[in-house]
Scaffold this motif. Sequence first.
Motif, PDB file in Angstrom:
ATOM      1  N   VAL A 223       0.746  -1.082   0.016  1.00  0.00           N
ATOM      2  CA  VAL A 223       0.042  -0.010  -0.041  1.00  0.00           C
ATOM      3  C   VAL A 223       0.822   1.319   0.018  1.00  0.00           C
ATOM      4  O   VAL A 223       0.140   2.219  -0.224  1.00  0.00           O
ATOM      5  N   PHE A 224       2.256   1.347   0.117  1.00  0.00           N
ATOM      6  CA  PHE A 224       3.098   2.341   0.117  1.00  0.00           C
ATOM      7  C   PHE A 224       2.866   2.981  -1.288  1.00  0.00           C
ATOM      8  O   PHE A 224       3.084   2.497  -2.368  1.00  0.00           O
ATOM      9  N   GLY A 225       2.618   4.452  -1.136  1.00  0.00           N
ATOM     10  CA  GLY A 225       2.245   5.225  -2.376  1.00  0.00           C
ATOM     11  C   GLY A 225       1.096   5.083  -3.049  1.00  0.00           C
ATOM     12  O   GLY A 225       0.954   5.645  -4.016  1.00  0.00           O
ATOM     13  N   VAL A 226       0.253   4.264  -2.405  1.00  0.00           N
ATOM     14  CA  VAL A 226      -1.089   4.319  -3.233  1.00  0.00           C
ATOM     15  C   VAL A 226      -2.080   5.417  -2.886  1.00  0.00           C
ATOM     16  O   VAL A 226      -2.294   5.594  -1.560  1.00  0.00           O
ATOM     17  N   THR A 227      -2.506   6.165  -3.520  1.00  0.00           N
ATOM     18  CA  THR A 227      -3.518   7.159  -3.385  1.00  0.00           C
ATOM     19  C   THR A 227      -4.596   7.179  -4.399  1.00  0.00           C
ATOM     20  O   THR A 227      -4.696   6.224  -5.319  1.00  0.00           O
ATOM     21  N   ARG A 228      -5.531   8.220  -4.173  1.00  0.00           N
ATOM     22  CA  ARG A 228      -6.790   8.080  -5.317  1.00  0.00           C
ATOM     23  C   ARG A 228      -6.203   8.410  -6.670  1.00  0.00           C
ATOM     24  O   ARG A 228      -7.047   7.845  -7.531  1.00  0.00           O
ATOM     25  N   SER A 229      -5.147   9.065  -6.856  1.00  0.00           N
ATOM     26  CA  SER A 229      -4.726   9.222  -8.175  1.00  0.00           C
ATOM     27  C   SER A 229      -4.155   8.293  -8.862  1.00  0.00           C
ATOM     28  O   SER A 229      -3.642   8.262  -9.933  1.00  0.00           O
ATOM     29  N   GLY A 230      -3.680   7.060  -8.051  1.00  0.00           N
ATOM     30  CA  GLY A 230      -2.894   5.979  -8.549  1.00  0.00           C
ATOM     31  C   GLY A 230      -1.902   5.815  -7.420  1.00  0.00           C
ATOM     32  O   GLY A 230      -1.738   5.725  -6.283  1.00  0.00           O
ATOM     33  N   VAL A 231      -0.908   5.182  -8.214  1.00  0.00           N
ATOM     34  CA  VAL A 231       0.328   4.520  -7.419  1.00  0.00           C
ATOM     35  C   VAL A 231       1.376   5.696  -7.727  1.00  0.00           C
ATOM     36  O   VAL A 231       1.782   5.718  -8.791  1.00  0.00           O
ATOM     37  N   CYS A 232       2.176   6.147  -6.861  1.00  0.00           N
ATOM     38  CA  CYS A 232       3.276   7.108  -6.972  1.00  0.00           C
ATOM     39  C   CYS A 232       4.539   6.269  -7.127  1.00  0.00           C
ATOM     40  O   CYS A 232       4.842   5.432  -6.344  1.00  0.00           O
ATOM     41  N   GLY A 233       5.123   6.438  -8.065  1.00  0.00           N
ATOM     42  CA  GLY A 233       6.365   5.974  -8.425  1.00  0.00           C
ATOM     43  C   GLY A 233       7.415   6.748  -7.647  1.00  0.00           C
ATOM     44  O   GLY A 233       7.883   7.782  -7.857  1.00  0.00           O
ATOM     45  N   ASN A 234       8.170   6.017  -6.810  1.00  0.00           N
ATOM     46  CA  ASN A 234       9.048   6.740  -5.720  1.00  0.00           C
ATOM     47  C   ASN A 234      10.069   5.636  -5.230  1.00  0.00           C
ATOM     48  O   ASN A 234       9.947   4.315  -5.372  1.00  0.00           O
ATOM     49  N   PRO A 235      11.306   6.064  -4.911  1.00  0.00           N
ATOM     50  CA  PRO A 235      12.090   4.806  -4.199  1.00  0.00           C
ATOM     51  C   PRO A 235      11.455   4.026  -3.219  1.00  0.00           C
ATOM     52  O   PRO A 235      11.786   2.691  -3.286  1.00  0.00           O
ATOM     53  N   MET A 236      10.881   4.689  -2.259  1.00  0.00           N
ATOM     54  CA  MET A 236      10.101   3.428  -1.272  1.00  0.00           C
ATOM     55  C   MET A 236       9.070   2.608  -1.636  1.00  0.00           C
ATOM     56  O   MET A 236       9.156   1.502  -1.417  1.00  0.00           O
ATOM     57  N   THR A 237       8.335   3.099  -2.793  1.00  0.00           N
ATOM     58  CA  THR A 237       7.427   2.174  -3.432  1.00  0.00           C
ATOM     59  C   THR A 237       8.025   0.875  -4.213  1.00  0.00           C
ATOM     60  O   THR A 237       7.762   0.096  -4.342  1.00  0.00           O
ATOM     61  N   GLN A 238       9.210   1.457  -4.951  1.00  0.00           N
ATOM     62  CA  GLN A 238       9.779   0.760  -5.881  1.00  0.00           C
ATOM     63  C   GLN A 238      10.530  -0.526  -5.231  1.00  0.00           C
ATOM     64  O   GLN A 238      10.701  -1.534  -5.411  1.00  0.00           O
ATOM     65  N   MET A 239      11.341   0.136  -4.092  1.00  0.00           N
ATOM     66  CA  MET A 239      11.938  -0.960  -3.193  1.00  0.00           C
ATOM     67  C   MET A 239      11.059  -1.802  -2.696  1.00  0.00           C
ATOM     68  O   MET A 239      11.445  -2.987  -2.346  1.00  0.00           O
ATOM     69  N   ALA A 240      10.080  -1.326  -2.207  1.00  0.00           N
ATOM     70  CA  ALA A 240       9.042  -2.318  -1.432  1.00  0.00           C
ATOM     71  C   ALA A 240       8.457  -3.341  -2.243  1.00  0.00           C
ATOM     72  O   ALA A 240       8.264  -4.483  -2.114  1.00  0.00           O
TER      73      ALA A 240
END
Length: 320
Positions: A223-240
Amino acid sequence: METFALPITNGVLPRADGGVMQGLFLDPYFSKMLVRAGVGSEIFLFPISVEDRDFYPVGVLARIEDLWTQQVIPEKNIVGLFARVSGRERCRAGGFEFQDEGLVACGVERVDFRELRVLGYPVICGAGWRPTGGYTTFGSDKKSIEITIYGWEYETGRDVAIVGRLSGQVEPEQAHTIEHAIIRSLKNYAICTPKTLRECMKRETEELKWSVEVGIAHKLPEVFGVTRSGVCGNPMTQMASMYLTEELKKQLKKGLDIFESLSEARRKTVSRLTQDMDISTERGLRALQGLKKGMFHDDSPGEMKKLKDILKRFPQDPWH
């Protein structure tokens, strides 16, 4: 000016300079309203903000080019009304009234986006295209920042994009927040103004922090980086995502069943991630550190003057 008005739940509006769109209408109230208006009449198309649960009064005045009925589910004999419209100009409604004949937009006035830019209130128009994503690139000194918002054109399906060069105007952390907020605003309101940008920046950061809080507290790294606008591509989300895949394979090789493997993989992923990125697991602090250190986002409120300067760096739409 008063005219019949049609709310669009997904914010899909035709280009204001002659863009043609076609839609299906099953709701009897609005179907009857379109028939009453008739071919050749003008109608005000405007977004319903799903996030605000309210009408957003800036839309497109369009001409009804054709109307026809057609079966949409033959086996159940369900017939729908199809309409083809062409955009005429961008307008703003002063208010709305539900009448027996249909929804009426009152005090409809033309809005000139180019004139607004000259007057110091720049906006990005979302009519005629759908933003689907974006990315932010940085120069070697981290001061040269370029934000690209890409999507596709409704009428032709062609890829389109807008690019803003923000060199020296924002910090890298804030650039990511701006990127996602612009996309969110365009999807929600079919427009991005300094006011909607500020509101969407606030909502985006709140939801990103919530995703970190919930993800760490309940060991749910997906669920890291998940918002109503979609999934945010960022280091934390990608590493997770990477760690979760690695850990799941390890647990399955140990002979655990899929449910036990997934539970253990989630726990180990959160542990590895917080250690590698030096993010606290303490309630409250973890959300802020996850946002800033893990997701590279800034949660400080944007000043209106600064947001206006930022939007000036973007074109009015993909065709300007």
